[in-house]
Design a protein around this motif. Structure first.
Motif, mmCIF file in Angstrom:
data_model
loop_
_atom_site.group_PDB
_atom_site.id
_atom_site.type_symbol
_atom_site.label_atom_id
_atom_site.label_comp_id
_atom_site.label_asym_id
_atom_site.label_seq_id
_atom_site.Cartn_x
_atom_site.Cartn_y
_atom_site.Cartn_z
ATOM 1 N N ASP A 146 7.014 -0.436 -1.791
ATOM 2 C CA ASP A 146 7.118 -1.539 -0.829
ATOM 3 C C ASP A 146 6.053 -2.576 -1.102
ATOM 4 O O ASP A 146 4.908 -2.239 -1.440
ATOM 5 N N GLU A 153 6.360 -5.482 5.740
ATOM 6 C CA GLU A 153 7.079 -5.212 4.489
ATOM 7 C C GLU A 153 7.919 -6.444 4.164
ATOM 8 O O GLU A 153 8.793 -6.831 4.930
ATOM 9 N N SER A 183 11.203 -4.370 -0.992
ATOM 10 C CA SER A 183 11.209 -2.984 -1.459
ATOM 11 C C SER A 183 11.728 -2.973 -2.882
ATOM 12 O O SER A 183 12.656 -3.709 -3.209
HETATM 13 MG MG MG Z 1 12.373 -1.173 2.498
#
Ligand code: MG
Ligand code: ATP
Length: 271
Positions: A206, A213, A216
């Motif tokens: 991440d 976040e 990813s």
């Molecule tokens: Mg993610």
């Protein structure tokens, strides 16, 4: 006493994310503080709308433009795939009805949904394109994705993902890190990489800015590859563009930057 629920709601709508628990000795004091803050926020929102007249395109699009330019310079080629995705594509991605992500899917009919991710279509493209193009095969798509979310300030049900993948690279993890570095340096963003687990890919990396976040990433070879007749080392990154705008602008609420009838480019419209 504290701001009323309606006052707090209004301040949040206008983009306030601090000082909402302020305490006042009287209702008059509280209401006067509210009116003062509301006035200032309205001015700020007006200025944001004015600013859009000059720059012409919302920040979300400018961020996308910058990333697309950066990616094409790195040799990535843009593909355009349907926003509607077949159930079969989700199944080939290893998704099953018991998985939380399955429950987040918006179904159009029995066999079709609004794509919750871009990866299945990109896998499909890799399979087709590898017959025509040399390795490494570098493609990306940017566009809307849809997930049912229990509302929170970092989640939209309709958001914009930019997903890139490079198949046939030589050192996936290293090249993944270099690509993240190049892309995020376009915005001078400080980020951390966190190794984690994901229900689709297992091992994921991440990209986190502050607590948020923003992307990813995964690497291959991966067991899923065989479903798509794809083989060889790869890396892929899915970036959430609204999240990037949020961290760039310091916004506390993602609704300000997504597709909306209440906001435009960070500005509340009913002011
Ligand atoms: Mg993610
Ligand atoms: P989260 O854990 O924050 O719900 P995720 O890990 O489920 O996100 P991914 O599947 O990794 O999301 O999707 C890639 C990126 O797309 C995320 O890092 C995020 O930036 C963005 N994203 C995912 N879901 C949403 C959403 N509902 N609204 C806005 N952006 C999202």
């Amino acid at each position: 006493m504290y701001y009323t629920k309606v006052q707090v709601q209004r301040l949040i709508e206008l983009g306030e994310n601090t000082g909402l628990e302020a305490y006042f000795a009287s209702a008059e004091e509280r209401d006067s503080s509210f009116r003062q803050r509301e006035r200032k926020l309205i001015q700020k929102n007006r200025a944001t709308l004015q600013n859009l007249q000059g720059k012409r395109r919302p920040e979300l699009r400018l961020v996308e433009e910058k990333l697309v330019k950066g990616l094409t310079e790195l040799g990535f080629i843009e593909v355009l795939t349907p926003v509607m995705m077949s159930k079969g594509m989700l199944e080939k991605m290893g998704l099953t009805e018991e998985m939380p992500l399955w429950g987040q899917v918006f179904w159009v009919d029995e066999k079709k949904c609004l794509r919750p991710m871009l990866a299945p279509h990109l896998y499909h493209m890799l399979r087709r394109l590898k017959k025509h193009w040399d390795m490494p095969l570098k493609i990306f798509e940017a566009g809307p994705c849809f997930r049912k979310e229990s509302k929170g300030s970092n989640h939209l049900e309709e958001f914009t993902m930019l997903n890139l993948v490079c198949l046939g690279c030589s050192k996936p993890l290293q090249e993944l890190q270099e690509t993240i570095e190049k892309l995020l340096s376009l915005f001078a963003l400080n980020y951390k990489l966190l190794e984690t687990e994901n229900e689709v890919y297992g091992y994921t990396v991440d990209v986190v800015v502050g607590e948020m976040e923003i992307a990813s990433a995964a690497i291959g070879p991966h067991p899923l590859d065989q479903n798509w007749d794809v083989s060889g080392p790869w890396y892929g990154i899915g970036l959430g563009l609204e999240r990037i705008v949020m961290v760039l602008q310091g916004y506390g609420n993602i609704r300000r930057v997504g597709r909306s009838l209440s906001y435009l480019d960070g500005a509340r419209l009913n002011i």
